[in-house]
Design a protein around this motif. Sequence first.
Motif, PDB file in Angstrom:
ATOM      1  N   ASN A 172       0.827  -1.159   0.028  1.00  0.00           N
ATOM      2  CA  ASN A 172       0.049   0.068   0.296  1.00  0.00           C
ATOM      3  C   ASN A 172       0.851   1.208   0.024  1.00  0.00           C
ATOM      4  OD1 ASN A 172      -2.537  -1.182  -0.099  1.00  0.00           O
ATOM      5  ND2 ASN A 172      -2.655  -1.398   2.101  1.00  0.00           N
ATOM      6  N   LEU A 214      -5.849   1.915  -5.949  1.00  0.00           N
ATOM      7  CA  LEU A 214      -5.557   0.756  -5.840  1.00  0.00           C
ATOM      8  C   LEU A 214      -4.972   0.466  -4.264  1.00  0.00           C
ATOM      9  CD1 LEU A 214      -3.107   0.092  -8.603  1.00  0.00           C
ATOM     10  CD2 LEU A 214      -5.670  -0.773  -8.561  1.00  0.00           C
ATOM     11  N   ILE A 254       2.720   1.582  -3.326  1.00  0.00           N
ATOM     12  CA  ILE A 254       1.766   2.532  -4.365  1.00  0.00           C
ATOM     13  C   ILE A 254       1.428   3.774  -4.106  1.00  0.00           C
ATOM     14  CG2 ILE A 254      -0.366   1.884  -5.409  1.00  0.00           C
ATOM     15  CD1 ILE A 254      -0.368  -0.991  -5.266  1.00  0.00           C
TER      16      ILE A 254
END
Length: 462
Positions: free
Chosen positions: A52, A229, A55
């Motif tokens: 996480n 995402l 990204i």
Amino acid sequence: MTDPARSSASDTTTAPTGPTDPTTAPTTEDGGSAVTDPRAGVAEDDPRWKRNIAIFLTGQTVSLLGSMLVQFAVMWHLTILTQSGSVLMLSIVFGMLPQAFVSIFGGVWADRHSRKLLIVGADSTIAVVTLGLALLMLSGVDDLWVIYAALAVRSTFAGIQTPAVSAMVPQIVPASQLIRVNGINQTIQSGMMLLAPALAAAIYANFDIVAVFFLDVVTALVGVGLLLLVKVPRLVRSDEGAPVSYFGDLAAGVRYIRTHAPVRWLMTIFAVTMLLVGAPSYLTPLMVTRTFGTEVWKLTANEIFWASGMLAGGLLMAFLGPRVRHRVALVVGATLGAGVLTAGLGVAGNLWVFYALGLGVGAAFTLMSTPAMSILQETVALEMQGRVFGFVGIVMTVAMPLSMVVFGPLADRYAVESLLVVAGALLTAFVAVVLVIPSARRSLAAVSRPAQDVGAVPEAAR
């Protein structure tokens, strides 16, 4: 969660309480349960957090690059087009003041709504506005008011995005890794300071400013796509479902800062450092031209050394940050170092010594700001972080113009060297004053050690 800001106010209040109340336990966006650290919203052994944050930082880096390209291109475009100091001054006003004002409410929104969606919405709106500006300029509308309006809108939504970004990080990063992640983020930003001017110059020289605007739209869309995402835990506030009172939330944020001495002192250190290092750093090119010569390479080298210092400080925090056990000592020591080195700039008689000192100031500022930001992210209650970082954003946005209002005119009357010595001496004296105030020492000592060392956010000495 009970609002800790409702406790009695004094300079010796308790330290900020971390988000351990089960009423604020995070859940995942898709409704599933999440294994969470009681402070940062995610456990260190959860394999998803590295994905996480990777990204998230990638998307923010791409988006940041586009924004910095626009910043430099607009500055150069206005300079070449008008050669007017007043025009540049107005561009700074339109580009900074809206963010300072909106950050007040942006922090409240970040605590009321999905921080992820706020970032997506702000970045998308900025992209749309930039696209509109590009299309207008392609059609021949290039009046200054169009650029001013676009700068104002971009700044407005930056005031929404910035506190949401700072407040979201502790939701997806374990508390023990906050200082490392902040160090990586600072390294990226410093790297962008080195890359963006050269890239902006190449695009602007070979194409035009409209090409820069189109590229910014693309980078914003990439950043938004990557952010979508990222799985972000949703905080359930203790007052969820109650009528929305934005001004009530704003007042609660002010009370929280006022009644939590560690937060208040850290923000004060940050603000004073920005005031006494910010403007002098912008005056160093003036000193270079007055004292060492007007060659362009000398001005360029000055910027490179300052940016390299910040880059080095960020890398140091990225690699060694989690090993720092006494974070406030690092904050205070780095602030003191910045003061001494800033004063040293004023007495440097050699150009390369001057550059080396500038590199040191840049590194010291990063070594101060990175652990300070990490402490705030770790110790401020999760449901209050948007508001706290909204005020941090105001400090960062207002301190520089305010500092320039003071030091800029003085630089036309006095030698820059003397102003640097005075600024450094004042910052050094400020650190000394903080160290001799017992309540300040106790409050800062209460949040100095990482949470995993003490098991819970300690209570500041009364």
